[in-house]
Design a protein around this motif. Structure first.
Motif, PDB file in Angstrom:
ATOM      1  N   GLU A  39       5.646   1.037 -11.059  1.00 43.55           N
ATOM      2  CA  GLU A  39       4.063   0.851 -11.281  1.00 43.55           C
ATOM      3  C   GLU A  39       3.277   1.920 -11.171  1.00 43.55           C
ATOM      4  O   GLU A  39       2.409   2.174 -12.183  1.00 43.55           O
ATOM      5  CB  GLU A  39       3.597  -0.205 -10.151  1.00 43.55           C
ATOM      6  CG  GLU A  39       4.036  -1.652 -10.283  1.00 43.55           C
ATOM      7  CD  GLU A  39       5.381  -1.859  -9.425  1.00 43.55           C
ATOM      8  OE1 GLU A  39       5.849  -2.903  -9.379  1.00 43.55           O
ATOM      9  OE2 GLU A  39       5.818  -0.824  -8.846  1.00 43.55           O
ATOM     10  N   ASP A  82      -2.350  -0.640  -4.745  1.00 40.26           N
ATOM     11  CA  ASP A  82      -2.352  -1.050  -3.397  1.00 40.26           C
ATOM     12  C   ASP A  82      -1.087  -0.052  -2.711  1.00 40.26           C
ATOM     13  O   ASP A  82      -1.330   0.055  -1.529  1.00 40.26           O
ATOM     14  CB  ASP A  82      -1.881  -2.492  -3.303  1.00 40.26           C
ATOM     15  CG  ASP A  82      -2.751  -3.430  -3.803  1.00 40.26           C
ATOM     16  OD1 ASP A  82      -4.072  -3.167  -3.665  1.00 40.26           O
ATOM     17  OD2 ASP A  82      -2.512  -4.562  -4.101  1.00 40.26           O
ATOM     18  N   GLN A  83      -0.258   0.409  -3.205  1.00 36.15           N
ATOM     19  CA  GLN A  83       0.896   1.331  -2.902  1.00 36.15           C
ATOM     20  C   GLN A  83       0.112   2.697  -2.467  1.00 36.15           C
ATOM     21  O   GLN A  83       0.188   2.946  -1.187  1.00 36.15           O
ATOM     22  CB  GLN A  83       1.926   1.574  -3.715  1.00 36.15           C
ATOM     23  CG  GLN A  83       2.609   0.319  -3.995  1.00 36.15           C
ATOM     24  CD  GLN A  83       3.742   0.378  -5.213  1.00 36.15           C
ATOM     25  OE1 GLN A  83       4.025   1.880  -5.331  1.00 36.15           O
ATOM     26  NE2 GLN A  83       4.171  -0.321  -5.908  1.00 36.15           N
ATOM     27  N   ASP A 124      -1.003  -3.347  -8.516  1.00 32.24           N
ATOM     28  CA  ASP A 124       0.260  -3.159  -7.655  1.00 32.24           C
ATOM     29  C   ASP A 124       0.325  -1.762  -7.261  1.00 32.24           C
ATOM     30  O   ASP A 124       0.842  -1.373  -6.402  1.00 32.24           O
ATOM     31  CB  ASP A 124       1.249  -3.692  -8.700  1.00 32.24           C
ATOM     32  CG  ASP A 124       1.464  -5.135  -8.525  1.00 32.24           C
ATOM     33  OD1 ASP A 124       0.923  -5.952  -7.866  1.00 32.24           O
ATOM     34  OD2 ASP A 124       1.985  -5.515  -9.789  1.00 32.24           O
TER      35      ASP A 124
END
Length: 254
Positions: free
Chosen positions: A156, A221-222, A218
């Motif tokens: 992602e 958020d990481q 996605d």
């Protein structure tokens, strides 16, 4: 034909609406993550303020050749460009040193571009050299070292960084072309065409950048998890990455 100052007003209205829309979008994010997304509406807000300043001829100078230069545009660029490059670097998993270099190069590029109009020869030539060197440096940094770093992240993040990198590189190419053909350059464009195209590029780039970042939850958020880990002192690395194993990595060239 629409007057020059009225074009700036239209751009101001458009970016004000975009800023408000992004603020609403960020407000709908989880409470603990909202502050990490605030740079997106800030990018649009600074452009809105810059266009408002240009519409009232704030900090507008005139070159020796009689061409007007709106310095509020450069004030926006010197804020927005490092922010966009920094965000892209975070997505790629850049080290702190790489982020610092990218930020310095961004400021040097935009700052020296503005200084060229404020100083006399031979200092304007020196500023022009700094502009070229810093631009080449940041392009090289984003294409090679940061792309290599992104390949160590999740799929992602690889995809998001590739989109942000390509958007910025295309934007900078168009800026260079505009600089050559504008009335301050070769004079191939009149005032209306130059302002319209520049405003269109700015608006499209800021909105596009913001949509890409806010939609890729996605990936972001990481990054947020990595930043929180770094802030708490759990991560002893010199970067702000959240790296995955090689099996989950994606080739950055994809």
């Amino acid at each position: 034909m629409i007057p020059e100052l009225q074009l700036y007003q239209f751009a101001f209205y458009a970016m004000t609406v975009a800023t408000l829309c992004f603020l609403v979008w960020v407000a709908r994010m989880p409470a603990g993550k909202r502050r990490y997304y605030l740079p997106v509406p800030i990018l649009c807000g600074t452009l809105a303020l810059a266009n408002f300043g240009m519409s009232i001829e704030l900090f507008r100078i005139t070159t020796a050749g009689g061409d007007p230069i709106p310095m509020t545009r450069y004030a926006d660029y010197v804020i927005a460009t490092p922010i966009m490059v920094f965000i892209a670097g975070l997505i790629a998993g850049a080290t702190r040193r790489q982020l610092a270099v990218a930020t310095v190069l961004s400021v040097a590029w935009v700052g020296s571009s503005a200084v060229r109009y404020l100083v006399d020869p031979p200092l304007n030539t020196v500023a022009g050299i700094v502009t070229i060197v810093s631009l080449v440096g940041i392009v090289v940094l984003m294409i090679w070292p940061l792309t290599k770093r992104s390949g160590k992240q999740s799929g992602e993040r690889v995809l998001l960084y590739g989109k942000l990198r390509n958007l910025l590189l295309l934007l900078w190419v168009f800026y260079l072309v505009m600089g050559f053909v504008s009335r301050q350059g070769l004079g191939l464009l009149d005032a209306f065409s130059g302002i319209f195209v520049a405003a269109y590029l700015d608006i499209l780039a800021r909105i596009g950048f913001g949509v890409l970042v806010l939609r890729a939850t996605d990936a972001t958020d990481q990054v947020i998890a990595g930043l929180r880990s770094t802030d708490s002192g759990d991560d002893g690395s010199d970067g702000v990455t959240l790296e995955r194993s090689d099996e989950s990595a994606v080739d950055p060239a994809d």
